[in-house]
Design an enzyme around this catalytic site. Structure first.
Site, PDB file in Angstrom:
ATOM      1  N   ILE A 137       1.089  -1.048  -0.045  1.00 29.09           N
ATOM      2  CA  ILE A 137       0.153   0.141  -0.271  1.00 29.09           C
ATOM      3  C   ILE A 137       0.882   0.992   0.451  1.00 29.09           C
ATOM      4  O   ILE A 137       1.933   1.383   0.452  1.00 29.09           O
ATOM      5  CB  ILE A 137      -1.078  -0.003   1.343  1.00 29.09           C
ATOM      6  CG1 ILE A 137      -0.409   0.081   2.117  1.00 29.09           C
ATOM      7  CG2 ILE A 137      -2.243  -1.115   0.637  1.00 29.09           C
ATOM      8  CD1 ILE A 137      -1.146   0.353   3.951  1.00 29.09           C
ATOM      9  N   ASP A 138       0.088   2.273  -0.702  1.00 33.12           N
ATOM     10  CA  ASP A 138       1.232   3.792  -0.566  1.00 33.12           C
ATOM     11  C   ASP A 138       2.083   4.024   0.881  1.00 33.12           C
ATOM     12  O   ASP A 138       0.916   3.811   1.990  1.00 33.12           O
ATOM     13  CB  ASP A 138       0.543   4.939  -1.246  1.00 33.12           C
ATOM     14  CG  ASP A 138       0.294   4.604  -2.310  1.00 33.12           C
ATOM     15  OD1 ASP A 138       0.594   3.437  -3.162  1.00 33.12           O
ATOM     16  OD2 ASP A 138      -0.779   4.863  -2.852  1.00 33.12           O
ATOM     17  N   ARG A 139       2.902   4.508   0.773  1.00 40.22           N
ATOM     18  CA  ARG A 139       3.428   4.921   1.623  1.00 40.22           C
ATOM     19  C   ARG A 139       2.213   6.045   2.311  1.00 40.22           C
ATOM     20  O   ARG A 139       2.202   5.353   4.229  1.00 40.22           O
ATOM     21  CB  ARG A 139       4.120   5.905   1.690  1.00 40.22           C
ATOM     22  CG  ARG A 139       5.337   7.090   2.390  1.00 40.22           C
ATOM     23  CD  ARG A 139       6.151   7.779   2.359  1.00 40.22           C
ATOM     24  NE  ARG A 139       6.265   8.927   1.136  1.00 40.22           N
ATOM     25  CZ  ARG A 139       5.623  10.078   1.919  1.00 40.22           C
ATOM     26  NH1 ARG A 139       5.941  10.080   3.215  1.00 40.22           N
ATOM     27  NH2 ARG A 139       5.051  11.245   1.609  1.00 40.22           N
ATOM     28  N   THR A 141      -0.399   5.361   2.901  1.00 35.32           N
ATOM     29  CA  THR A 141      -2.413   4.871   3.195  1.00 35.32           C
ATOM     30  C   THR A 141      -1.701   4.343   4.395  1.00 35.32           C
ATOM     31  O   THR A 141      -1.027   3.107   4.658  1.00 35.32           O
ATOM     32  CB  THR A 141      -2.716   3.805   1.954  1.00 35.32           C
ATOM     33  OG1 THR A 141      -2.619   4.340   0.898  1.00 35.32           O
ATOM     34  CG2 THR A 141      -3.452   3.174   2.328  1.00 35.32           C
TER      35      THR A 141
END
Length: 307
Positions: A137-139, A141
């Site tokens: 998952i994104d930084r 998120t």
């Protein structure tokens, strides 16, 4: 099927008689060719307590035992960092990743990553393991990340992921009021021009499908549940921008940071079959504090506009 920390066992049924153990493991239990090749190295396969070859044929009642490899040379530097563990056993580790932490080291973030934290956690337990996240998952998120603790668990979960058997649920706040109660965004995603980071909806991109459902509407925002049918990079963020309701705080995809200093997206649930037991697993991550505060801001905004 029976398992311990390093031993996988299965008693052959009538339909298995006459089949090679290799075929049973490959087609019935989805062992990868790479893992099967590794099992050939050393005496790791037994039938009824005796070493056997994978090419041998079985019969009903045989007890097939596989010695799984657990200790491996760690491929990252461990660090003593906070780690919010949601679940752990001999096969899996599920954590609640905080905002601002990347899942794996890269050129921009070479240390203090989730990978370093997980490796350090295992080192303190005396376990030597490779870091194998099932998904990223994104930084910015927050929420659930599942990590396999051995090659067997990784390939079993990767098989489920490739076939859409893993269900991922996200919660997010978007700008504006979404009129539809639910819907599906089915738009392919590709790279944006002149960028290695940003994506965009593009007819020649990869298939991407996001299901959404409205949980609550505010005067200037909507609280949504997202279910991913595919897992493209930035999928929810791109799709939200594409249908005119960017995530709050997502300035990369047309959102504004007036109410929140990161994109308002949380990985809340990850459901799958346990790679060893085959039993259903549901991992949930609690709602983060900054999104709780966002709810208060949105409520206050409603109250202010009504006065």
């Amino acid at each position: 099927m029976k398992t311990s920390s390093n031993l996988w066992e299965y008693r052959l049924q009538s339909e298995d008689s006459g089949h090679k153990y290799l075929s049973i493991l490959l087609h019935k239990f989805h062992f990868s060719a790479k893992l099967l090749q590794r099992l050939k190295q050393g005496e790791r396969v037994w039938v009824n307590g005796q070493f056997t070859y994978l090419t041998a044929r079985g019969k009903e009642g045989d007890l097939l035992s596989i010695q799984l490899v657990s200790d491996e040379e760690a491929n990252l530097q461990g660090e003593d960092l906070p780690l919010d563990i949601l679940y752990e056993d001999d096969y899996l580790l599920a954590v609640n990743k905080p905002v601002g932490q990347v899942v794996h080291p890269n050129r921009r973030y070479p240390e203090h990553t989730l990978a370093n934290a997980v490796t350090g956690h295992w080192e303190r337990k005396g376990e030597n393991r490779l870091y194998r996240p099932i998904h990223r998952i994104d930084r910015n998120t927050s929420g659930v990340v599942v990590i396999a603790k051995n090659q067997f668990a990784h390939q079993q979960l990767a098989w489920q992921l490739e076939r859409g058997h893993i269900h991922k649920r996200y919660l997010g706040f978007v700008e504006g009021v979404v009129p539809e109660d639910e819907g599906t965004i089915d738009d392919p995603i590709g790279f944006a021009p002149n960028s290695f980071i940003k994506r965009q909806i593009h007819p020649d991109g990869m298939t991407a499908r996001t299901h959404f459902r409205v949980l609550r509407r505010y005067s200037c925002a909507t609280f949504l549940e997202f279910i991913l049918e595919t897992g493209r990079t930035h999928q929810i963020r791109v799709h939200c921008e594409g249908f005119g309701h960017p995530l709050i705080g997502d300035d990369l995809y047309s959102g504004t940071k007036t109410l929140l200093d990161r994109h308002a997206l949380h990985s809340s649930m990850y459901a799958f079959l346990h790679p060893s037991s085959g039993l259903p697993m549901v991992i949930r991550a609690p709602f983060p504090e900054d999104l709780r505060l966002l709810v208060i801001k949105l409520r206050d905004f409603v109250a202010t506009t009504q006065e």
